[in-house]
Design an enzyme around this catalytic site. Structure first.
Site, PDB file in Angstrom:
ATOM      1  N   HIS A  59      -1.164  -1.256  -4.330  1.00 27.61           N
ATOM      2  CA  HIS A  59      -2.435  -0.899  -3.685  1.00 27.61           C
ATOM      3  C   HIS A  59      -2.438   0.612  -3.466  1.00 27.61           C
ATOM      4  O   HIS A  59      -1.530   1.165  -2.860  1.00 27.61           O
ATOM      5  CB  HIS A  59      -2.565  -1.643  -2.357  1.00 27.61           C
TER       6      HIS A  59
ATOM      7  N   ASP B 236      -4.598   3.842  -2.144  1.00 26.96           N
ATOM      8  CA  ASP B 236      -5.720   4.232  -1.273  1.00 26.96           C
ATOM      9  C   ASP B 236      -6.150   5.660  -1.548  1.00 26.96           C
ATOM     10  O   ASP B 236      -5.378   6.601  -1.340  1.00 26.96           O
ATOM     11  CB  ASP B 236      -5.290   4.117   0.197  1.00 26.96           C
TER      12      ASP B 236
ATOM     13  N   MET C  70     -11.913   4.904  -0.826  1.00 28.07           N
ATOM     14  CA  MET C  70     -12.578   5.196   0.454  1.00 28.07           C
ATOM     15  C   MET C  70     -13.227   6.565   0.301  1.00 28.07           C
ATOM     16  O   MET C  70     -12.818   7.559   0.922  1.00 28.07           O
ATOM     17  CB  MET C  70     -11.551   5.163   1.583  1.00 28.07           C
TER      18      MET C  70
ATOM     19  N   MET D 147      -8.697   8.561  -0.433  1.00 27.96           N
ATOM     20  CA  MET D 147      -9.574   8.966   0.694  1.00 27.96           C
ATOM     21  C   MET D 147     -10.045  10.397   0.484  1.00 27.96           C
ATOM     22  O   MET D 147      -9.259  11.250   0.071  1.00 27.96           O
ATOM     23  CB  MET D 147      -8.787   8.923   1.998  1.00 27.96           C
TER      24      MET D 147
ATOM     25  N   HIS E 188      -8.237   1.395  -4.216  1.00 19.65           N
ATOM     26  CA  HIS E 188      -9.182   1.215  -3.099  1.00 19.65           C
ATOM     27  C   HIS E 188      -9.814   2.573  -2.807  1.00 19.65           C
ATOM     28  O   HIS E 188      -9.155   3.459  -2.272  1.00 19.65           O
ATOM     29  CB  HIS E 188      -8.382   0.676  -1.899  1.00 19.65           C
TER      30      HIS E 188
ATOM     31  N   SER F 161       0.840  -1.194   0.000  1.00 26.11           N
ATOM     32  CA  SER F 161       0.000   0.000   0.000  1.00 26.11           C
ATOM     33  C   SER F 161       0.879   1.250   0.000  1.00 26.11           C
ATOM     34  O   SER F 161       1.613   1.511   0.963  1.00 26.11           O
ATOM     35  CB  SER F 161      -0.904   0.016   1.238  1.00 26.11           C
TER      36      SER F 161
ATOM     37  N   GLY G 224      -8.846   4.530   6.841  1.00 28.54           N
ATOM     38  CA  GLY G 224      -8.487   5.941   6.961  1.00 28.54           C
ATOM     39  C   GLY G 224      -7.007   6.178   7.224  1.00 28.54           C
ATOM     40  O   GLY G 224      -6.487   7.232   6.875  1.00 28.54           O
ATOM     41  N   PHE G 225      -6.346   5.204   7.820  1.00 28.97           N
ATOM     42  CA  PHE G 225      -4.954   5.437   8.209  1.00 28.97           C
ATOM     43  C   PHE G 225      -4.138   4.156   8.072  1.00 28.97           C
ATOM     44  O   PHE G 225      -4.666   3.062   8.276  1.00 28.97           O
ATOM     45  CB  PHE G 225      -4.878   5.903   9.672  1.00 28.97           C
ATOM     46  N   GLY G 226      -2.849   4.326   7.788  1.00 28.03           N
ATOM     47  CA  GLY G 226      -1.916   3.203   7.809  1.00 28.03           C
ATOM     48  C   GLY G 226      -1.419   3.007   9.238  1.00 28.03           C
ATOM     49  O   GLY G 226      -1.637   3.853  10.105  1.00 28.03           O
TER      50      GLY G 226
ATOM     51  N   MET H 163     -11.708  -5.216   5.433  1.00 28.46           N
ATOM     52  CA  MET H 163     -10.887  -4.277   6.194  1.00 28.46           C
ATOM     53  C   MET H 163     -10.598  -4.887   7.566  1.00 28.46           C
ATOM     54  O   MET H 163     -11.520  -5.275   8.286  1.00 28.46           O
ATOM     55  CB  MET H 163     -11.615  -2.936   6.390  1.00 28.46           C
TER      56      MET H 163
ATOM     57  N   ASP I  59      -6.882  -6.107   4.329  1.00 27.89           N
ATOM     58  CA  ASP I  59      -6.210  -4.798   4.298  1.00 27.89           C
ATOM     59  C   ASP I  59      -6.248  -4.153   5.681  1.00 27.89           C
ATOM     60  O   ASP I  59      -7.318  -3.837   6.194  1.00 27.89           O
ATOM     61  CB  ASP I  59      -6.956  -3.916   3.274  1.00 27.89           C
ATOM     62  N   GLY I  60      -5.057  -3.954   6.250  1.00 22.42           N
ATOM     63  CA  GLY I  60      -4.945  -3.252   7.523  1.00 22.42           C
ATOM     64  C   GLY I  60      -4.217  -4.077   8.570  1.00 22.42           C
ATOM     65  O   GLY I  60      -4.684  -5.148   8.958  1.00 22.42           O
ATOM     66  N   GLY I  61      -3.047  -3.584   8.988  1.00 25.43           N
ATOM     67  CA  GLY I  61      -2.302  -4.271  10.047  1.00 25.43           C
ATOM     68  C   GLY I  61      -1.745  -5.620   9.638  1.00 25.43           C
ATOM     69  O   GLY I  61      -1.470  -6.470  10.485  1.00 25.43           O
TER      70      GLY I  61
HETATM   71  C1  DX5 Z   1      -6.298   1.954   5.371  1.00 28.93           C
HETATM   72  C2  DX5 Z   1      -5.888   1.568   3.991  1.00 28.93           C
HETATM   73  C3  DX5 Z   1      -4.807   0.580   3.950  1.00 28.93           C
HETATM   74  C4  DX5 Z   1      -3.546   1.010   4.647  1.00 28.93           C
HETATM   75  C5  DX5 Z   1      -2.941  -0.228   5.228  1.00 28.93           C
HETATM   76  O1  DX5 Z   1      -7.494   2.617   5.370  1.00 28.93           O
HETATM   77  O2  DX5 Z   1      -6.968   1.012   3.264  1.00 28.93           O
HETATM   78  O3  DX5 Z   1      -4.528   0.119   2.636  1.00 28.93           O
HETATM   79  O4  DX5 Z   1      -2.622   1.647   3.817  1.00 28.93           O
HETATM   80  O5  DX5 Z   1      -1.842   0.143   5.949  1.00 28.93           O
HETATM   81  P1  DX5 Z   1      -1.175  -0.791   7.036  1.00 28.93           P
HETATM   82  O6  DX5 Z   1      -0.722  -2.030   6.347  1.00 28.93           O
HETATM   83  O7  DX5 Z   1      -0.062   0.045   7.551  1.00 28.93           O
HETATM   84  O8  DX5 Z   1      -2.225  -1.080   8.099  1.00 28.93           O
HETATM   85 ZN    ZN Z   2      -6.474   0.038   1.302  1.00 29.24          ZN
END
Ligand code: DX5
Ligand code: ZN
Length: 226
Positions: free
Chosen positions: A36, A38, A71, A40, A69, A11, A145-147, A140, A178-180
Protein backbone atom coordinates in the site's frame (compact mmCIF):
# COMPACT_ATOMS: atom_id res chain seq x y z
CA UNK A 1 -20.38 -14.41 8.02
CA UNK A 2 -17.69 -13.79 5.41
CA UNK A 3 -15.90 -16.78 3.88
CA UNK A 4 -13.88 -14.61 1.51
CA UNK A 5 -10.10 -14.76 1.68
CA UNK A 6 -8.85 -11.44 2.95
CA UNK A 7 -5.78 -9.53 1.79
CA UNK A 8 -3.17 -7.71 3.84
CA UNK A 9 -1.54 -4.56 2.47
CA UNK A 10 1.30 -3.09 4.55
CA UNK A 11 1.43 0.71 4.22
CA UNK A 12 4.95 1.87 3.37
CA UNK A 13 4.20 5.27 4.90
CA UNK A 14 5.37 3.75 8.20
CA UNK A 15 8.52 2.20 6.68
CA UNK A 16 12.01 3.52 7.41
CA UNK A 17 12.64 5.69 4.34
CA UNK A 18 16.39 5.63 4.93
CA UNK A 19 16.26 1.84 4.61
CA UNK A 20 13.32 1.47 2.27
CA UNK A 21 14.92 -1.40 0.37
CA UNK A 22 15.10 -3.46 3.57
CA UNK A 23 11.44 -2.86 4.32
CA UNK A 24 10.41 -3.69 0.75
CA UNK A 25 12.40 -6.93 0.95
CA UNK A 26 10.69 -7.76 4.24
CA UNK A 27 7.25 -7.30 2.63
CA UNK A 28 8.36 -9.35 -0.40
CA UNK A 29 9.31 -12.21 1.93
CA UNK A 30 6.19 -11.94 4.07
CA UNK A 31 2.66 -13.27 3.62
CA UNK A 32 1.46 -9.80 2.59
CA UNK A 33 -0.58 -9.55 -0.61
CA UNK A 34 -0.05 -5.97 -1.78
CA UNK A 35 2.15 -2.97 -1.08
CA UNK A 36 0.00 0.00 0.00
CA UNK A 37 1.59 3.23 -1.22
CA UNK A 38 0.24 6.55 0.12
CA UNK A 39 0.71 9.61 -2.06
CA UNK A 40 -0.08 12.94 -0.34
CA UNK A 41 0.13 16.38 -1.90
CA UNK A 42 -0.13 18.81 1.03
CA UNK A 43 -3.36 20.17 -0.50
CA UNK A 44 -5.99 17.46 -0.22
CA UNK A 45 -4.43 16.36 3.08
CA UNK A 46 -2.25 18.36 5.49
CA UNK A 47 0.88 16.31 4.82
CA UNK A 48 3.29 15.51 1.98
CA UNK A 49 4.55 11.94 1.71
CA UNK A 50 6.59 11.22 -1.42
CA UNK A 51 6.22 11.41 -5.18
CA UNK A 52 7.19 9.82 -8.47
CA UNK A 53 10.93 9.12 -7.95
CA UNK A 54 10.28 7.25 -4.71
CA UNK A 55 7.38 5.34 -6.26
CA UNK A 56 9.67 4.32 -9.13
CA UNK A 57 12.22 2.94 -6.64
CA UNK A 58 9.52 1.06 -4.75
CA UNK A 59 8.22 -0.44 -8.01
CA UNK A 60 11.73 -1.51 -8.95
CA UNK A 61 12.09 -3.76 -5.91
CA UNK A 62 8.50 -4.69 -5.04
CA UNK A 63 7.48 -8.21 -6.05
CA UNK A 64 3.80 -7.81 -5.20
CA UNK A 65 1.09 -5.55 -6.64
CA UNK A 66 1.27 -1.84 -5.85
CA UNK A 67 -1.91 -0.44 -4.31
CA UNK A 68 -1.55 3.29 -4.83
CA UNK A 69 -3.75 5.44 -2.58
CA UNK A 70 -3.90 8.95 -3.98
CA UNK A 71 -4.60 11.58 -1.33
CA UNK A 72 -4.21 14.35 -3.87
CA UNK A 73 -6.38 17.01 -5.47
CA UNK A 74 -7.15 16.64 -9.16
CA UNK A 75 -5.72 13.11 -9.54
CA UNK A 76 -6.79 12.91 -13.23
CA UNK A 77 -3.67 14.84 -14.25
CA UNK A 78 -1.34 12.15 -12.96
CA UNK A 79 -3.11 8.80 -13.49
CA UNK A 80 -1.04 7.91 -16.56
CA UNK A 81 2.21 8.58 -14.72
CA UNK A 82 1.20 6.40 -11.80
CA UNK A 83 0.36 3.58 -14.19
CA UNK A 84 3.68 4.06 -16.06
CA UNK A 85 5.59 3.81 -12.80
CA UNK A 86 4.03 0.49 -11.90
CA UNK A 87 0.71 1.07 -10.11
CA UNK A 88 -1.58 -1.98 -10.33
CA UNK A 89 -4.47 -0.61 -8.28
CA UNK A 90 -5.24 3.11 -8.15
CA UNK A 91 -7.56 4.58 -5.55
CA UNK A 92 -8.76 8.17 -5.66
CA UNK A 93 -10.75 10.05 -3.05
CA UNK A 94 -14.41 10.71 -3.76
CA UNK A 95 -13.94 14.10 -2.06
CA UNK A 96 -11.13 15.05 -4.48
CA UNK A 97 -12.92 14.24 -7.76
CA UNK A 98 -15.43 16.54 -9.43
CA UNK A 99 -16.17 13.97 -12.15
CA UNK A 100 -15.67 10.73 -10.28
CA UNK A 101 -17.28 8.51 -12.93
CA UNK A 102 -14.87 9.86 -15.56
CA UNK A 103 -11.88 9.39 -13.25
CA UNK A 104 -12.78 5.80 -12.38
CA UNK A 105 -13.20 4.89 -16.05
CA UNK A 106 -9.89 6.57 -16.90
CA UNK A 107 -8.16 4.36 -14.32
CA UNK A 108 -9.73 1.24 -15.82
CA UNK A 109 -8.81 2.29 -19.34
CA UNK A 110 -5.19 2.40 -18.21
CA UNK A 111 -5.51 -1.28 -17.26
CA UNK A 112 -5.49 -0.71 -13.50
CA UNK A 113 -8.18 -1.71 -11.04
CA UNK A 114 -10.08 1.30 -9.81
CA UNK A 115 -10.76 2.21 -6.21
CA UNK A 116 -12.66 5.01 -4.53
CA UNK A 117 -11.80 6.10 -0.99
CA UNK A 118 -14.12 7.88 1.41
CA UNK A 119 -13.13 9.94 4.44
CA UNK A 120 -14.57 9.19 7.89
CA UNK A 121 -17.16 11.98 7.54
CA UNK A 122 -18.32 10.91 4.06
CA UNK A 123 -21.43 8.69 4.10
CA UNK A 124 -21.56 5.36 2.29
CA UNK A 125 -24.77 6.55 0.59
CA UNK A 126 -22.66 8.83 -1.65
CA UNK A 127 -21.28 5.67 -3.31
CA UNK A 128 -24.64 4.55 -4.69
CA UNK A 129 -24.03 5.82 -8.21
CA UNK A 130 -20.41 4.64 -8.48
CA UNK A 131 -20.32 1.27 -6.69
CA UNK A 132 -21.03 -0.72 -9.86
CA UNK A 133 -18.10 0.92 -11.66
CA UNK A 134 -15.35 0.26 -9.14
CA UNK A 135 -13.30 -2.73 -8.05
CA UNK A 136 -12.45 -1.46 -4.56
CA UNK A 137 -13.94 0.93 -2.04
CA UNK A 138 -11.48 2.10 0.58
CA UNK A 139 -13.08 3.18 3.84
CA UNK A 140 -10.80 5.52 5.77
CA UNK A 141 -10.88 4.65 9.45
CA UNK A 142 -8.78 7.71 10.39
CA UNK A 143 -8.69 11.15 8.83
CA UNK A 144 -6.22 10.77 5.97
CA UNK A 145 -2.77 12.30 6.14
CA UNK A 146 -0.81 10.47 8.81
CA UNK A 147 0.10 6.99 10.01
CA UNK A 148 -0.26 5.89 13.61
CA UNK A 149 -3.62 7.52 14.36
CA UNK A 150 -6.43 6.10 16.45
CA UNK A 151 -9.05 3.96 14.71
CA UNK A 152 -12.52 5.55 14.44
CA UNK A 153 -15.14 3.13 15.79
CA UNK A 154 -17.96 4.27 13.46
CA UNK A 155 -16.05 2.47 10.68
CA UNK A 156 -17.69 -0.88 11.51
CA UNK A 157 -21.15 0.54 10.75
CA UNK A 158 -19.92 1.93 7.43
CA UNK A 159 -18.33 -1.38 6.39
CA UNK A 160 -21.56 -3.26 7.15
CA UNK A 161 -23.63 -0.75 5.18
CA UNK A 162 -21.23 -0.96 2.25
CA UNK A 163 -21.26 -4.76 2.33
CA UNK A 164 -25.07 -4.68 2.04
CA UNK A 165 -24.84 -2.24 -0.86
CA UNK A 166 -22.22 -4.44 -2.55
CA UNK A 167 -24.44 -7.52 -2.20
CA UNK A 168 -27.17 -5.69 -4.12
CA UNK A 169 -25.11 -3.86 -6.71
CA UNK A 170 -21.59 -5.34 -7.10
CA UNK A 171 -20.74 -8.68 -5.54
CA UNK A 172 -17.15 -8.50 -6.83
CA UNK A 173 -16.45 -5.34 -4.85
CA UNK A 174 -13.52 -5.49 -2.44
CA UNK A 175 -13.83 -3.43 0.73
CA UNK A 176 -10.54 -2.02 1.96
CA UNK A 177 -10.08 -0.47 5.39
CA UNK A 178 -7.23 1.93 6.09
CA UNK A 179 -6.14 3.59 9.32
CA UNK A 180 -5.48 2.31 12.83
CA UNK A 181 -5.81 -1.33 11.76
CA UNK A 182 -4.07 -3.85 14.03
CA UNK A 183 -4.40 -7.38 15.34
CA UNK A 184 -6.79 -5.95 17.98
CA UNK A 185 -9.50 -4.88 15.54
CA UNK A 186 -8.75 -6.95 12.42
CA UNK A 187 -11.10 -9.82 13.26
CA UNK A 188 -14.01 -7.44 13.92
CA UNK A 189 -13.27 -5.61 10.66
CA UNK A 190 -13.30 -8.84 8.66
CA UNK A 191 -16.53 -9.93 10.34
CA UNK A 192 -18.09 -6.58 9.47
CA UNK A 193 -17.28 -7.29 5.81
CA UNK A 194 -13.80 -5.95 5.04
CA UNK A 195 -11.68 -7.77 2.43
CA UNK A 196 -8.41 -5.82 2.53
CA UNK A 197 -6.62 -4.73 5.68
CA UNK A 198 -4.16 -1.86 5.26
CA UNK A 199 -1.77 -1.54 8.19
CA UNK A 200 1.19 0.78 8.66
CA UNK A 201 2.18 1.43 12.22
CA UNK A 202 0.99 -1.91 13.61
CA UNK A 203 3.32 -3.70 11.16
CA UNK A 204 6.39 -1.47 10.89
CA UNK A 205 6.54 -0.54 14.59
CA UNK A 206 6.21 -4.20 15.61
CA UNK A 207 9.28 -6.02 16.95
CA UNK A 208 8.81 -8.59 14.23
CA UNK A 209 6.98 -7.11 11.21
CA UNK A 210 6.92 -10.42 9.29
CA UNK A 211 5.17 -12.01 12.25
CA UNK A 212 2.74 -9.06 12.53
CA UNK A 213 1.81 -9.55 8.86
CA UNK A 214 1.41 -13.31 9.35
CA UNK A 215 -0.89 -12.71 12.33
CA UNK A 216 -3.12 -10.39 10.27
CA UNK A 217 -3.11 -12.84 7.39
CA UNK A 218 -3.94 -15.92 9.44
CA UNK A 219 -7.11 -14.59 11.08
CA UNK A 220 -10.03 -16.82 10.10
CA UNK A 221 -13.28 -14.93 10.62
CA UNK A 222 -15.48 -17.88 9.68
CA UNK A 223 -13.95 -20.24 12.27
CA UNK A 224 -14.34 -17.99 15.28
CA UNK A 225 -17.79 -17.46 16.76
CA UNK A 226 -18.84 -14.00 17.89
C1 DX5 B 1 -3.29 7.51 6.15
C2 DX5 B 1 -2.89 6.50 5.13
C3 DX5 B 1 -2.71 5.15 5.67
C4 DX5 B 1 -1.69 5.06 6.77
C5 DX5 B 1 -2.18 4.00 7.71
O1 DX5 B 1 -3.75 8.66 5.56
O2 DX5 B 1 -3.85 6.39 4.09
O3 DX5 B 1 -2.47 4.18 4.67
O4 DX5 B 1 -0.40 4.75 6.33
O5 DX5 B 1 -1.32 3.95 8.77
P1 DX5 B 1 -1.70 3.27 10.15
O6 DX5 B 1 -1.98 1.83 9.88
O7 DX5 B 1 -0.48 3.50 10.97
O8 DX5 B 1 -2.91 4.00 10.70
ZN1 ZN C 1 -3.61 4.68 2.66
Amino acid sequence: MSKRKHLVAPSLLSADFAHLHDDITMVNQSEADWFHVDIMDGVFVPNISFGFPVLASIAHYARKPLDVHLMISDPDKYLGQFKELGADHITVHLEACTHLNRTVHAIRELGCTAGVAINPSTPVSLLHEIVEDVDVVLIMSVNPGFGGQQFIEGTYRKIKELRRLAEERNDRLLIEVDGGVSIHNALALLKAGADILVAGNSIFAAKNPIHAIAELKRIKPDLISV
